[in-house]
Design an enzyme around this catalytic site. Structure first.
Site, PDB file in Angstrom:
ATOM      1  N   ASP A 136       0.833  -1.195   0.000  1.00  0.00           N
ATOM      2  CA  ASP A 136       0.000   0.000   0.000  1.00  0.00           C
ATOM      3  C   ASP A 136       0.870   1.248   0.000  1.00  0.00           C
ATOM      4  OD1 ASP A 136      -2.767   1.129   2.119  1.00  0.00           O
ATOM      5  OD2 ASP A 136      -2.262   1.487   0.024  1.00  0.00           O
ATOM      6  N   ASP A 191      -9.442  -0.964   3.335  1.00  0.00           N
ATOM      7  CA  ASP A 191      -8.951  -0.624   4.670  1.00  0.00           C
ATOM      8  C   ASP A 191      -9.851  -1.205   5.735  1.00  0.00           C
ATOM      9  OD1 ASP A 191      -8.103   2.629   3.457  1.00  0.00           O
ATOM     10  OD2 ASP A 191      -6.840   0.866   3.710  1.00  0.00           O
TER      11      ASP A 191
END
Lengths: 413, 278
Positions: free
Chosen positions: A274, A332
């Site tokens: 990420d 997330d």
């Protein structure tokens, strides 16, 4: 049963990828209804990134590079007011945005933990695995287990990277219909099949007698309303609720089907990915953001949770009744919930779960603080997952024996 | 029975803290963040103290029970000291943040005063401390007829000696004494939560005014309370003094944060006036 599930997994693979895309599209439509988005806002949508890699079921996590958006009005504010006022507004409303994300993240985690603690299906070990983690972990050989978990992680991450790149390529060549169709198929699978599975397990746990016609009606209504809310128009709260439910379902699937050690290594690796994908100049997610910015169109907001907030009259330009808000990718949500869910599943110690929960919230708070400082799309996973992992392992191995001894002697600190 | 024990103990231990949260903190996002950050700092202190204790345990002879107990007591006091250190660290962090905010904005800027932050931080410490002490106990009480935690009844036996043939009565008394123990635990947890809140207020006030004796008093009282808990399971010896200290701290915190008999009186008369006018 095995064959059915394997087929489902294969299908899931496609669906997840699709979902990422469709969610972006659906989001676009949704966002156009819910908020008046300024061109600057979409560029902060990390979600797009997330949807890209969501080709695989891991992609579901699209939020891998979940970006956090700056509230739109603040952007506008900056141009008109002097610096001090702007900063004060940013900081003042920063706290509000943090809470607007705390609540859905907390809700998702609560749903996952409640399910894990009550429905034993999601903690039962099964020999079935996702096709993205082909190596089976043997608890007897530690070295081999470690090696296999690393290999599983590499397979998973490479699948995600490939998917992200494919999605960036598709986006660059404007294959919107293809992406859209993909996403719709993904969310169909999630809203109908996984929720059916979930409901079935809940009924089994509580020994509820349910007939098929009623069940069919419930699932049908749930699924159709979900598709409409996510891909078309719907009340904001309902959309948010569906996104939370979807993330929870996805997280539960990961908790069930990812092997023990692989899950932890994957969590760590995905936060590193990420970080790289969002911040590096040649990162796929960053390229996606920049392409969308060039075209001045909203990035596919696939699976993006939007906490639209209406600005008070008098605070922002009256000409712009925009409801800005912070956006967090569903990936997330999913990975936060996977971490907390795994903490709840292994060991059954509530202190560990609570510690991971607080750690993730603080990580999210810090990420939002960085967002307020740097004012560009940021990955939401690294800080929270790092804190979460550190707190999980240290609470499980250090704090637990200490607290258990204290509880045994009834000492209070 | 277990459900009743669960709800009873849960509400005893967390009711006031929950009420404080709902009425004073939930509406303001900044306070919620400070609360959670306070909980985080308490967690950090616990982590470090557990690390130290764990190292001590591993380095020592695990068969020597008195040594293990001694190390645990050392762990308790070390943890208390570390909690206070982290409270001070949190105070410095909050001060820096307030100063940063004040530097940026032109007007008085600060959305929250140091006293409010002290209260919220103290409550954060208290809630986390209470949660860590109580949650496992609560979840165990939901299990099937818990006979004391870890199934070790001798820790929870507060009855006179009974003929061993009367097994049924013993089990029943075990269950009864176990629920009594859990009520005591809940009461202790409640006292600690409130104490942390009051200590937060006093500590920050002491730091603000550089009254080091206030800080020393807070630290020593915390050590005293932890020491009193060492008397457990003789709860008659630990609970009354702890509640006495809680009351004292409450009064001290009230007067230290600007309250007075006059303001209390004004509050009551205003209520009465409002009641009459409505």
């Amino acid at each position: 049963m095995c064959l059915l599930q394997l087929w489902a997994f294969g299908f899931c693979h496609l669906l997840f990828m699709n979902t990422s895309d469709s969610e972006e599209d659906s989001y676009n439509e949704r966002s156009s209804l819910v908020q008046c988005e300024s061109p600057t806002i979409p560029s902060y949508n990390q979600d797009h990134d997330m949807s890209l890699p969501q080709e695989t079921d891991t992609k579901r996590r699209r939020p891998v590079s979940s970006g956090l958006d700056e509230p739109g009005p603040v952007e506008r504010e900056r141009a008109s007011t002097p610096d001090g006022e702007e900063e004060e507004l940013t900081l003042k409303y920063g706290a509000k945005h943090v809470i607007m994300l705390f609540i859905p993240v907390t809700l998702c985690m609560v749903v996952v933990v409640a399910t894990i603690k009550s429905v034993s299906f999601y903690t039962e070990k099964t020999s079935q695995r996702l096709i993205y983690t082909p190596f089976e972990e043997d608890p007897n050989y530690v070295g081999q287990r470690l090696l296999y978990s690393l290999l599983n992680t590499m397979v998973m991450i490479s699948v995600i990277v490939v998917m992200t790149i494919i999605l960036v390529v598709l986006y660059k060549y404007r294959c919107y219909k293809f992406i859209h169709g993909w996403l719709i198929l993904s969310s169909l699978m999630l809203l109908f099949w996984f929720s059916f599975m979930y409901l079935g397990e809940v009924f089994k746990t509580y020994n509820v007698a349910m007939d098929y016609p009623t069940l069919a009606m419930i699932i049908w209504n749930f699924g159709v309303v979900g598709m409409i809310c996510i891909h078309w128009k719907g009340p904001l709260r309902l959309q948010q609720a569906y996104l939370i439910v979807i993330s929870a379902l996805m997280a539960l699937i990961f908790i069930k089907y990812l092997p023990e050690w692989s899950a932890w290594v994957i969590l760590g690796a995905i936060s590193i990915y990420d970080l790289i994908a969002v911040l590096c100049p040649k990162g796929p997610l960053r390229m996606l953001v920049e392409t969308a910015q060039e075209r001045n169109e909203p990035i596919f907001p696939a699976l993006i949770y939007s906490s639209a907030m209406v600005w008070m009259v008098g605070m922002a330009d009256s000409s712009n009744p925009d409801s800005g808000g912070v956006k967090l990718g569903l990936g997330d949500f999913i990975f936060y919930s996977v971490l907390v869910g795994k903490a709840a599943a292994t060991g059954g110690d509530w202190n560990t779960t609570l510690a991971c929960f607080v750690a993730i919230l603080i990580g999210l708070c810090l990420t939002l603080l960085l967002l307020a400082i740097f004012k560009k799309a940021l990955p939401a996973l690294p800080i929270s997952i790092t804190f979460g992992l550190v707190f999980y392992f240290s609470t499980d191995n250090l704090v637990r024996p200490f607290m258990d001894s204290l509880a045994a002697h009834q000492y209070y600190i | 029975m277990t459900l009743a024990v669960f709800f009873g103990c849960a509400f005893i231990a967390f009711g006031p803290a929950f009420a404080l949260f709902v009425f004073t903190i939930a509406k303001d996002p900044l306070r919620v963040i400070i609360l959670i950050a306070g909980a985080f700092f308490w967690l950090l202190s616990l982590l470090l103290s557990s690390l130290v204790w764990f190292i001590a345990i591993k380095a020592s002879n695990s068969q020597d029970l008195t040594l293990q107990r001694g190390l645990l007591i050392f762990g308790v006091f070390f943890s208390v000291l570390l909690q206070e250190v982290f409270r001070f660290t949190y105070y410095r962090l909050l001060r820096k943040a307030t100063e940063g905010l004040a530097a940026i904005t032109d007007d008085d800027g600060s959305a929250i005063s140091v006293r409010q932050m002290a209260y919220v931080a103290g409550l954060g410490f208290g809630i986390m401390s209470g949660a860590f002490s109580m949650i496992n106990v609560l979840s165990d009480s939901l299990g099937p007829g818990t006979v004391g935690i870890f199934g070790d009844s001798q820790y929870y036996f507060i009855t006179a000696d009974m003929p061993s043939s009367k097994i049924f009565r013993r089990v029943k008394t075990n269950l009864k004494s176990s629920s009594l123990i859990q009520k005591m635990r809940a009461l202790m947890t409640l006292a600690l939560t409130l104490l942390h809140t009051f200590w937060g207020v006093l500590f920050f006030e002491g730091c603000e005014k550089s009254c080091w004796w206030v800080i020393a008093a807070v630290v020593s009282l915390h050590l005293l309370v932890a020491g009193l808990s060492l008397l457990n399971p003789l709860y008659e010896g630990s609970l009354p003094p702890v509640y006495g200290i809680t009351l004292l701290m409450g009064v001290w915190a009230f007067f230290s944060s600007g309250g007075s008999l006059h303001s209390l009186n004004a509050l009551c008369t205003r209520r009465k006036a409002e009641g009459e006018s409505s």
